[in-house]
Design a protein around this motif. Sequence first.
Motif: not given
Lengths: 287, 345
Positions: A241-245, A247-254, A258, A278, B60, B62, B65-66, B69, B96
């Motif tokens: 949960g820290i790199c963000g690779s 992430v799903l849009d538009p809600s920003g869930i990982r 999640e 991505r 985070l 990228v 949207s995130l 949040k 990482i």
Amino acid sequence: MIKKIRTVLISKVFQESKNIKTISFNVNSLLKKYSSEYYTPTPGEFLMVWVPGVDEIPISLSNYDESGDWSITIKKVGECTKALFNLQEGDKIGIRGPYGNGFKIPVDCEEKSLIFIFCGCIVIAPLIPLIFKLNKLEKKFIVIEGVKSENEIIFRDYLEEFLIENESLYISTNDGSYGYKGFATNLFNLILEEETKEGNRINHVFSCGPEKMMYELFLICEKKNIPFQTSLERVMRCGFGICGSCVLDPSGIRVCIEGPVFDSKILRTCTDFGKYNRDFSGKKYKI
Amino acid sequence: MVESDYQINLKQRYLDHFWKKEELDKSKQKLKKKTDSELLEVNLCNLELESPLILASGILGVSSSLMTKIKKVGAGAVTTKSIGPRPRKGYKNPSIIPIDKKTFLNSIGLANPGIDYFLPEIKKLKQEKVKTIVSVFGNSIESYIEIAIKAQNAGADAIELNISCPHDNISKICQDKQLTYKYVAAVKKELKIPLFVKLSPNVTDICEIALSAEKAGADAVTAINTVNAMAIDIETQRPILSHGSGGLSGKAIHSIAIKKVYDLYKVLDIPIIGCGGIFSWKDVVEFFLAGASAVQIGSAMYQGINIISKINQGIIKFLNENNFESISDLTGIAHNFPMQTDPDF
């Protein structure tokens, strides 16, 4: 859970089909260091699997038992899975995890209600632990496995042993070489109609497979108002949960935190599902 | 003993500080009590931030949207992933890995989608009213300038110059005061929005580099980037990260970062953004006491993005209990205490 990368010896390699293998290893000695109690993964959780010198990728657990024997099932597709495919008993891989949320089994399964398990291609692997668990809980369920051709069917003996009593294993092949000829989603529609006619309520659909197929299945379930869960795949670096690779849009869930299992409520709001993925640069591309 | 310029400067600072404190005490009595959320407000280079907590670059950052949040749970601003001239996939995994408790090692290799692809994300952040710091790197002075200007035109509130990523050649810039001056001055000349410079701890004297950045027009510095580090798997006898070595972040570098901020505060006039191993409100307070005017949080996000609101609440409680009117009043307080310079014999 195994927090740092730990190297394990491969204890068993089993060839499931021409391109698919299951690799087993024992993690008991690693887990004891973190907890005195035996750690049980949840169906649908994944490991970050490191092939030294090649890559590290997320792979769902396809099996685990109380002696700490864990398995992953891989299909030869990319550089890392090819390397995994060529490994033998006694070789070393690195693992950390399991990560993610796993499938949630509904508690309100009444009599006459059914759970569908839908797997596309090899991606039945994350669902195997779920099948075991449902079986243990004595829930009634139907398994649909959709593949291109007979030689791609995996875990058949396994499943038949489990499910033959209920006659609840359905297989579809695109070329008709085994079972129903055509797409698994069509087969799903047919069974759905039949079950509804018999007065069975469809309680839940658990699924895993190519995302376009999962999206189609999701739309069917939405139309029929059936709760749905599916496991998604995205590129990952950290897995925690820290790199963000992922992430799903538009809600920003990982997907790694999640997810990787998402239910209808979340999927409804997710515009990426079935449409965009991505790459490692963070750039989106059409699925 | 003849006092050096440096010592005189330091003395002046103490005097200034006490004078300011006296003035503040007077004005405190006149002022109405601030609301809790007002306690957290900081003004960083004319950016009004609702909280001193900023999302650190590379974490985070990228998707808009995130980041939106993260603003909603209480971050004062977000810093994007470092954006370069073109899409770059970075190094293969493992890139990482957890290395110890709350401590991570990474060498992502500046993976990013490229500035042109990223512009709509900046615009979306702007629409959502998220204070956005765009982290920028390039392969030449010209490309640094080009990317910074593009980001500015898309609505970025500030630019953070990444000249210190420990696993790329750009870190050569931050290791040389003349190069640092050259890059910072060139970008600053073309920019209307504030320019922050992210500093590396992997240098002989971070103050020398920071002064050079300040002289070149930097509006603030961010300290510190990750610390050069490595991990080797004893079973396979090979380095774990695909790139071999990487940058250490999280708990293990917190004290290193505090010391760097403390040293920087003594020599700089521009604000310092503290960064390194923040996991609780106490870590934030510590950074302020050392001399920070704002902070960045990164690794701790693995505990969930709600950690930001928890930290904000913790700071408010601390400020109320200790009768501080603003988080900014804490900046540099640790410097008021003279330290023992000569050992006892």
